[in-house]
Design a protein around this motif. Structure first.
Motif, PDB file in Angstrom:
ATOM      1  N   ILE A  63       0.819  -1.297   0.228  1.00  0.00           N
ATOM      2  CA  ILE A  63      -0.013  -0.044   0.095  1.00  0.00           C
ATOM      3  C   ILE A  63       0.899   1.462   0.025  1.00  0.00           C
ATOM      4  CG2 ILE A  63      -1.697   1.279   1.093  1.00  0.00           C
ATOM      5  CD1 ILE A  63      -2.755  -1.143   2.347  1.00  0.00           C
ATOM      6  N   GLY A  64       1.825   1.091   0.810  1.00  0.00           N
ATOM      7  CA  GLY A  64       2.845   2.521   0.790  1.00  0.00           C
ATOM      8  C   GLY A  64       3.444   2.477  -0.356  1.00  0.00           C
ATOM      9  N   ILE A  65       3.905   1.571  -0.935  1.00  0.00           N
ATOM     10  CA  ILE A  65       4.595   1.793  -2.355  1.00  0.00           C
ATOM     11  C   ILE A  65       3.792   2.299  -3.310  1.00  0.00           C
ATOM     12  CG2 ILE A  65       5.836   0.482  -4.260  1.00  0.00           C
ATOM     13  CD1 ILE A  65       6.872  -1.589  -2.188  1.00  0.00           C
ATOM     14  N   LEU A  66       2.363   1.872  -3.421  1.00  0.00           N
ATOM     15  CA  LEU A  66       1.645   2.366  -4.808  1.00  0.00           C
ATOM     16  C   LEU A  66       1.205   3.657  -4.220  1.00  0.00           C
ATOM     17  CD1 LEU A  66      -0.471  -1.144  -5.352  1.00  0.00           C
ATOM     18  CD2 LEU A  66       1.394  -0.090  -6.929  1.00  0.00           C
ATOM     19  N   ALA A  67       0.888   3.720  -2.972  1.00  0.00           N
ATOM     20  CA  ALA A  67       0.329   5.309  -2.557  1.00  0.00           C
ATOM     21  C   ALA A  67       1.479   6.526  -2.627  1.00  0.00           C
ATOM     22  CB  ALA A  67      -0.129   5.241  -1.251  1.00  0.00           C
ATOM     23  N   GLY A  68       2.659   5.899  -2.365  1.00  0.00           N
ATOM     24  CA  GLY A  68       3.906   6.865  -2.566  1.00  0.00           C
ATOM     25  C   GLY A  68       4.314   7.201  -4.085  1.00  0.00           C
ATOM     26  N   TYR A  69       4.061   6.306  -4.935  1.00  0.00           N
ATOM     27  CA  TYR A  69       4.216   6.485  -6.268  1.00  0.00           C
ATOM     28  C   TYR A  69       2.961   7.366  -6.822  1.00  0.00           C
ATOM     29  CZ  TYR A  69       5.259   5.786 -11.168  1.00  0.00           C
ATOM     30  OH  TYR A  69       5.731   5.813 -12.465  1.00  0.00           O
TER      31      TYR A  69
END
Length: 222
Positions: A23-29
């Protein structure tokens, strides 16, 4: 009792970290790539758990997931799932409350990268997902490490949200932070010290390892 409570605490923290990582990777991107007012709305929602008292978030989660609420009644009737006063409930609360601790370091790491990396990848005909996982993420390993360790440590020490939505049920929702308060109230300082010292040493060791690896990574790139 001590081993059971610590096992539950670490299980909660580990699962919170594992769930939040993608979730953090996709949201950060998403925050790195997108623009506009909708991005600002999502950023506010991500930051809310940091500025709201944990009991406020826990209270509204308790109301939303209660069997008397539409959502709680739906989950209970159709899936036989009752999240309040359960491990699943405190896991959900921990995930929501841990969002900024996972997303923010990853977002900051992406924004610190040169735009040339993304442009070069797009020029070679690579898509956004390939660019994210093969080009950008390998260059922000320290940020991902910080996000994971920070999320884990925060989940280990979380009290307000877990207490509101999970209560204090032995073997199900009683984590170390709640156990410390219980033992102090019963003037059992010896056991309270065991819990507190375990959390302190765990946090210290994880932070030390994180900073050491981060320093090695930066030295290797220099």
């Amino acid at each position: 009792m001590f081993v059971e409570t610590m096992t539950l605490t670490f299980a909660l923290a580990f699962l919170t970290m594992i769930i939040l990582l993608p979730i953090g990777i996709l949201a950060g991107y998403y925050f790195y790539y997108s623009k506009g007012w909708l991005k600002l709305v999502f950023e506010v929602l991500v930051w809310l758990p940091l500025v709201l008292p944990p009991t406020v978030l826990g209270f509204y989660l308790l109301l939303a997931l209660s069997p008397q609420s539409p959502l709680g009644a739906f989950l209970l009737e159709h899936f036989n799932v009752k999240l309040v006063f359960s491990f699943g409930g405190i896991l959900l609360g921990s995930v929501i409350f841990g969002l900024p601790f996972m997303i923010q370091p990853i977002k900051s790491g992406l924004f610190a990268l040169s735009d040339n990396l993304q442009r070069a990848s797009f020029t070679l005909g690579r898509g956004k997902l390939y660019t994210l996982f093969k080009v950008l993420l390998p260059n922000i390993k320290p940020s991902i490490l910080i996000a994971c360790v920070g999320t884990f440590i925060h989940a280990v020490g979380e009290f307000g949200v877990v207490m509101m939505i999970g209560g204090n049920i032995e073997g199900k929702t009683k984590v170390a932070s709640i156990a410390i308060v219980d033992e102090v109230e019963m003037i059992n300082y010896s056991l309270a010290h065991q819990y507190a010292l375990t959390l302190f040493l765990t946090s210290f060791i994880l932070l030390f390892v994180m900073l050491y690896i981060n320093k090695r990574f930066l030295n290797d790139r220099a």
